[in-house]
Write a protein that holds these residues in place. Structure first.
Motif, short mmCIF file in Angstrom:
data_model
loop_
_atom_site.label_atom_id
_atom_site.label_comp_id
_atom_site.label_asym_id
_atom_site.label_seq_id
_atom_site.Cartn_x
_atom_site.Cartn_y
_atom_site.Cartn_z
N UNK A 29 0.98 -1.36 0.05
CA UNK A 29 -0.15 0.02 0.02
C UNK A 29 0.65 1.41 0.03
N UNK A 30 1.71 1.68 -1.08
CA UNK A 30 2.51 2.79 -0.99
C UNK A 30 1.62 4.22 -0.97
N UNK A 31 0.40 3.91 -1.34
CA UNK A 31 -0.49 5.10 -1.36
C UNK A 31 -0.73 5.67 0.12
N UNK A 32 -0.55 4.66 1.10
CA UNK A 32 -0.80 5.28 2.50
C UNK A 32 0.36 5.90 3.26
N UNK A 33 1.35 6.12 2.49
CA UNK A 33 2.66 6.79 3.16
C UNK A 33 2.24 8.21 3.52
N UNK A 34 2.79 8.50 4.69
CA UNK A 34 2.65 9.70 5.26
C UNK A 34 1.45 9.63 6.22
N UNK A 37 -1.33 8.59 12.01
CA UNK A 37 -2.04 7.51 12.83
C UNK A 37 -3.53 7.20 12.41
N UNK A 38 -4.12 6.18 13.42
CA UNK A 38 -5.21 5.57 12.78
C UNK A 38 -5.41 4.14 13.32
N UNK A 39 -6.35 3.40 12.61
CA UNK A 39 -6.66 2.05 13.17
C UNK A 39 -5.32 1.11 12.36
N UNK A 40 -4.73 0.25 12.92
CA UNK A 40 -3.82 -0.64 12.34
C UNK A 40 -4.71 -1.90 11.45
N UNK A 41 -3.89 -1.80 10.24
CA UNK A 41 -4.54 -2.67 9.38
C UNK A 41 -4.10 -4.23 9.72
N UNK A 60 11.19 -7.30 12.67
CA UNK A 60 11.31 -6.07 13.34
C UNK A 60 11.64 -4.68 12.28
N UNK A 61 12.29 -4.90 11.43
CA UNK A 61 12.46 -3.99 10.35
C UNK A 61 11.16 -3.60 9.58
N UNK A 62 10.41 -4.64 9.33
CA UNK A 62 9.17 -4.43 8.69
C UNK A 62 8.21 -3.62 9.58
N UNK A 63 8.21 -4.07 10.54
CA UNK A 63 7.24 -3.08 11.64
C UNK A 63 7.59 -1.61 11.77
N UNK A 64 9.02 -1.54 11.79
CA UNK A 64 9.62 -0.19 11.87
C UNK A 64 9.48 0.56 10.84
N UNK A 65 9.41 0.08 9.72
CA UNK A 65 9.36 0.55 8.33
C UNK A 65 7.76 0.98 8.35
N UNK A 66 6.94 0.07 8.40
CA UNK A 66 5.67 0.31 8.21
C UNK A 66 5.10 1.51 9.17
N UNK A 67 5.36 1.45 10.47
CA UNK A 67 5.11 2.37 11.28
C UNK A 67 5.58 3.82 10.96
N UNK A 68 7.04 3.90 10.64
CA UNK A 68 7.61 5.13 10.09
C UNK A 68 6.94 5.73 9.00
N UNK A 69 6.63 4.83 7.94
CA UNK A 69 5.92 5.47 6.75
C UNK A 69 4.58 5.56 7.05
N UNK A 72 0.99 1.08 7.78
CA UNK A 72 0.50 -0.13 8.66
C UNK A 72 -0.96 0.41 8.96
N UNK A 73 -1.45 1.76 9.14
CA UNK A 73 -2.59 2.25 9.22
C UNK A 73 -3.59 2.20 8.19
N UNK A 74 -4.91 1.92 8.42
CA UNK A 74 -6.17 1.75 7.70
C UNK A 74 -6.33 3.22 6.92
N UNK A 75 -6.47 3.50 5.61
CA UNK A 75 -6.89 4.78 5.18
C UNK A 75 -8.02 5.48 5.87
N UNK A 76 -7.97 6.68 6.03
CA UNK A 76 -9.07 7.52 6.72
C UNK A 76 -9.51 6.95 8.21
#
Length: 141
Positions: A29-34, A37-41, A60-69, A72-76
């Motif tokens: 989901x590259x469109x979710x970058x930025x 906060x929100x609900x976690x997918x 661990x790297x996957x979680x770190x990258x997804x949270x920093x980008x 990992x959050x659902x859109x809207x």
């Protein structure tokens, strides 16, 4: 020859799985970058969790990258969801971007910078129409 073919297929599958599991949300989901906060997918979290089960460091790297980008959050999911979260302020007819920024700053009680925001104005006939339009905008992908 079969041994070489078997090892090649196994190596390709391992590489594909490793790439798929590391930072799943960023890849899927590259469109979710930025998002901040929100609900976690749950799907992205589960794929990252699988990475933790099999390979600790990539997980661990996957979680770190997804949270920093923020992928990992659902859109809207961080938007206002109910009518109680919406404040209607009557501001007059022709409102400039600077006036809007000052008005929002006064309403929320802290400075607001709209210089990077994408602002679009819409007219609504009634307050109910505003709520309907906001619901359309928060549900849209």
């Amino acid at each position: 020859m079969n041994l070489l073919k078997s090892k090649t297929v196994k190596a390709a599958a391992l590489i594909a799985a490793t790439l798929h599991l590391s930072a799943c949300g960023t890849i899927l989901y590259p469109e979710r970058k930025g998002q901040v906060s929100g609900q976690i997918d749950a799907g992205v979290a589960a794929l990252n969790g699988i990475g933790l089960l099999f390979f600790l460091v990539p997980g661990v790297i996957a979680f770190a990258v997804d949270f920093s980008n923020g992928t990992i959050y659902l859109p809207n999911s961080a938007d206002a969801s109910g009518e109680d979260d919406v404040r209607i302020v009557h501001a007059g007819k022709d409102l400039t971007a600077d006036q809007l920024q000052q008005l929002i700053s006064a309403e929320v009680g802290q400075p607001v910078d709209l210089s990077q925001a994408q602002i679009r104005s819409e007219k609504a006939a009634t307050q109910a129409a505003i709520h309907m339009r906001l619901n359309e905008l928060t549900v849209a992908p």
